[in-house]
Design an enzyme around this catalytic site. Structure first.
Site, short mmCIF file in Angstrom:
data_model
loop_
_atom_site.label_atom_id
_atom_site.label_comp_id
_atom_site.label_asym_id
_atom_site.label_seq_id
_atom_site.Cartn_x
_atom_site.Cartn_y
_atom_site.Cartn_z
N HIS A 134 0.84 -1.21 0.00
CA HIS A 134 0.00 0.00 0.00
C HIS A 134 0.88 1.26 0.00
CE1 HIS A 134 -3.74 2.22 1.28
NE2 HIS A 134 -2.83 3.04 1.80
N GLU A 135 1.82 1.32 0.93
CA GLU A 135 2.68 2.51 1.01
C GLU A 135 3.58 2.63 -0.22
OE1 GLU A 135 1.87 4.64 3.11
OE2 GLU A 135 0.69 3.39 4.46
N HIS A 180 1.78 4.60 -2.77
CA HIS A 180 1.97 6.03 -2.52
C HIS A 180 3.35 6.49 -2.99
CE1 HIS A 180 -1.65 6.94 -0.28
NE2 HIS A 180 -1.41 6.05 0.67
N GLU A 227 -4.54 8.23 -2.54
CA GLU A 227 -5.06 6.97 -2.00
C GLU A 227 -5.38 5.99 -3.13
OE1 GLU A 227 -4.85 6.49 1.13
OE2 GLU A 227 -6.00 4.66 1.46
#
Lengths: 497, 497
Positions: free
Chosen positions: B263-264, B267, B293
């Site tokens: 997830h990160e 980003h 997001e």
């Protein structure tokens, strides 16, 4: 304070400046300890921006009139000392045109890059033109600051690192030491036994780190307010409330890293011990680089290379590496290894006896360079001749000679003497602490540093920049810098020990 | 550029502002990932100082006339978009009096402290007065920004996180989703098989870290320009040239940390892919929190919880933990575990299907709070009723209800909707990428993310803030936000899968 409007306003300005400097300190630490290589360029820009903002705040039109007005205000001793530090900061910043600051910064960065290649090729001639440019700009800055401060050009540079430092004083001290060292060195070498067989490696990094943390704890490092990390060149950074020290590890040797951690812990304890009430004011800073180095060397050389400390530390080290009972880990062997003397080419690897010779050589050369008595082209020969005269060794190439240290190539002239001034101050402070604390050797032998740290907090750390180096030293030890104490220490440890 | 003196001057101002923000970003990262606890107070002061300096630079008297003059200058598309972002920054900063900014910052910090205690005691009433004060000041700010931006009060807050975001649009989308979810959830739950027996722990932290780094590498993370560390609340920070992501580890469960890293990394890839030519200008920033997001959820939810990716990743995971051949490590089991649906109380632990319900609840409540339709005292009951209506569960206490998220207590109203807008955008972008790249599922199944990343770089990352979110989405996918794509995705994965 209501009666001191100019001073109060200055405190607000310098509060902000200090916090900006703290932010820069953290960015520098991160650059050395954490940053991936690709972040270098933008980090350089971030730092340049913060530095430029600091410079603008410090040299804003309102500052000079405030400094002049505050002198007339009713200030207490600390405030007056603070005002004096503010003026010193302002003079250094305002004297030099931004153009010169930028040119010097750019020339230093460029020269540093060339220096790395020249050093790898062991060829001074490659970097000579870049260094000549750095020197030219540094001499220009020295001339300007000389006029602003009313001191010699070299002293104007020295003042950046050692406020109030004077080469006339250093000349006397260093000449005395230079006359003493060669003969002393011969005496030590002629009596020194062959090196004993010490601990056998490898020494895993994780265990070295655990040992370093243990030693930091013994010395009184406050882990609520600091950390230990790794960087290529060990240093102490961060802020008094968040002191970041670094080390590096070699799996084939642990003593150097352990003593490096102890050295940086000495710096860290100084920062941490600065008075909280003056945290964000100039007077709350460490006094100068000589005194800072005295705090690291007091811990490393005076306290922790002593027989007493090594008696305590030997079993701690053996346990750290799971070597309890193995040969080479006894206190006697570890002491012999820690005070081994051997003239060699590299300053940062030098022992306590030969280190000052490296510094005296550099000091004399940089003073002659700033005075225009020698040229950049003269450096290699002068360097090698100086090594021969002071240490009896001649570097086989420039990489092991005049290319070994970054300082000049980066534009830091006037820094070198603080290393040996620090060593001498360390001896003098430790001797005074010993007089004040009769139990000092025994407490160090128990691994109890609280008495020593308590004395340092009172005599040195808590005084911050309230006094000049000489006055602080006189208040702490009863007299100004006295090189005989250092010589006595060397004689005791290396001849009588 | 010689013809655009006002714009050129603005670029210099915003260059400096961006570098100041980058420095703050690093200080924030350090605070979460490295700083010892005792550094908190001075770090807070450092950040406040940099923030105040930024605010002063941005609201200096020269800026407004420059913004007005630059509009008349001959700018290209990127420059014009940049100017528009500059004005947006200026409006947000200049509209609000410093007094209110400081009051809100202070009230948020105070409330956050009380909130931690209230949450520990599961007692909302303890924090209600502090929250009421934060809300009062937030509404005051919303009113001021509402007038400056010419939008509703809630939309003025939303605009801080999602530039150009409008609640009128979100209402329609969320109402549609709120009507769809409860029935869909029942269908999923009624068909869902009991959970299979997955991998058995413990899962050593060092191995989890190695697996996380491997996954980052697979997705295309550039370790020359970033790092992975640990923090209590995982996040992506740093700068585009030095992206710092964090995770946390639980030795009894590795999937959550691994998916957190993925997830990160989503980003991080967005930040790293922003156009280098606009690095220090407002137009060079990520478009907004919804799109940000979308990039993390596209990687985590769309790409990496797919059967294709888990077929590739299952043996990688087994190998990472030395579990090759052991039961529970097959792709089928890992897929079933990764798409398990279970209504529960905590948003950050929620699955892909129930997550939007958590967000819709918070969005509706914060909108009503800002509009003054409900009071702080009404929150617990409204929260629990909403959970019941949307998810069929009722929190047993406030700690598992309205006290679970820091956002409101810290003053961040208007942030919540970006999570679910991001989930919907992720589905829409991934669907468009699949149309453009027929080989996409197969390449993901081979662990080859280069085609996907190439498409994202072109369609999203490289566009930075050149367009509004809607226009960017339209250019990338052929239409503005279309919630049906998200619903189709959910149906395929959870009903047809």
């Amino acid at each position: 304070m209501a009666l001191c409007p100019a001073y109060a306003r200055l405190e607000r300005i310098f509060h902000r400046l200090t916090l900006l400097e703290q932010a820069q300190g953290l960015l520098h630490w991160d650059m050395a300890a954490m940053m991936p290589p690709g972040g270098a360029e933008s980090r350089g820009e971030q730092l340049a921006t913060l530095k430029a903002l600091s410079h603008e705040l410090l040299t804003a039109a309102e500052v000079k009139p405030l400094l002049d007005a505050a002198v007339e205000e009713d200030l207490d001793d600390w405030q007056r000392a603070n005002l004096s530090e503010m003026r010193r900061d302002w003079v250094h910043a305002a004297a030099v045109p931004s153009r010169l600051v930028e040119d010097l910064s750019r020339a230093g960065s460029a020269c540093e890059t060339v220096w790395r290649k020249a050093r790898a090729a062991a060829d001074f001639s490659r970097v000579a033109p870049s260094l000549a440019e750095v020197l030219r700009l540094t001499r220009e800055m020295a001339e300007i600051k000389s006029q602003a401060l009313g001191v010699s050009r070299y002293d104007a540079l020295l003042d950046q690192y050692e406020p109030g430092g004077r080469s006339a004083v250093i000349d006397v001290v260093f000449d005395d030491l230079a006359a003493f060292l060669p003969g002393f060195l011969q005496q030590v070498l002629s009596r020194q036994a062959p090196p004993p067989q010490g601990p056998r490696g490898p020494f895993p990094v994780e265990r070295q780190k655990a040992l370093g943390l243990r030693m930091m704890e013994v010395l009184g490092f406050d882990f609520e307010h600091g950390r230990l990390d790794v960087s290529q060149h060990p240093f102490c950074g961060g802020t008094p409330d968040d002191v970041r020290i670094t080390t590096r590890y070699d799996e084939n040797a642990f003593i150097k890293s352990m003593m490096g951690v102890i050295h940086e812990t000495g710096h860290a304890l100084y920062e941490r011990g600065l008075p909280a009430a003056w945290r964000t004011q100039p007077v709350g800073r460490a006094r100068g680089m000589s005194l800072h180095e005295s705090q690291s060397l007091l811990m490393e050389m005076q306290a922790c290379r002593s027989r007493e400390f090594l008696s305590f530390a030997a079993p701690v080290m053996a346990e750290a590496f799971g070597a309890v009972g193995q040969s080479g880990w006894d206190a006697g062997t570890l002491f012999a290894l820690n005070v081994r003397v051997a003239p060699a080419f590299i300053r940062v690897d030098a022992d306590e006896v030969t280190y000052p010779a490296h510094v005296i050589l550099r000091y004399r050369l940089e003073k002659a360079l700033i005075a225009g008595e020698i040229d950049v082209a003269d450096i290699p020969a002068a360097w090698n001749d100086g090594m021969d005269a002071l240490l009896g060794v001649r570097p086989p190439d420039d990489a092991q000679g005049c290319l070994q240290d970054i300082h000049w190539y980066d534009g830091a002239f006037g820094y070198f003497p603080t290393y040996t001034l620090g060593a001498m101050i360390a001896a003098q402070l430790f001797e005074a602490a010993g007089r004040a604390l009769p139990d000092l050797p025994a407490s160090i032998g128990r691994g109890d540093f609280r008495p020593l740290l308590g004395w340092l907090r009172e005599a040195v750390h808590g005084q911050a920049s309230r006094y000049g180096t000489d006055e602080l030293l006189t208040r702490a030890t009863g007299r100004p810098l006295d090189p005989s104490v250092f010589k006595t220490h060397l004689r005791r440890r290396y001849l009588d020990g």
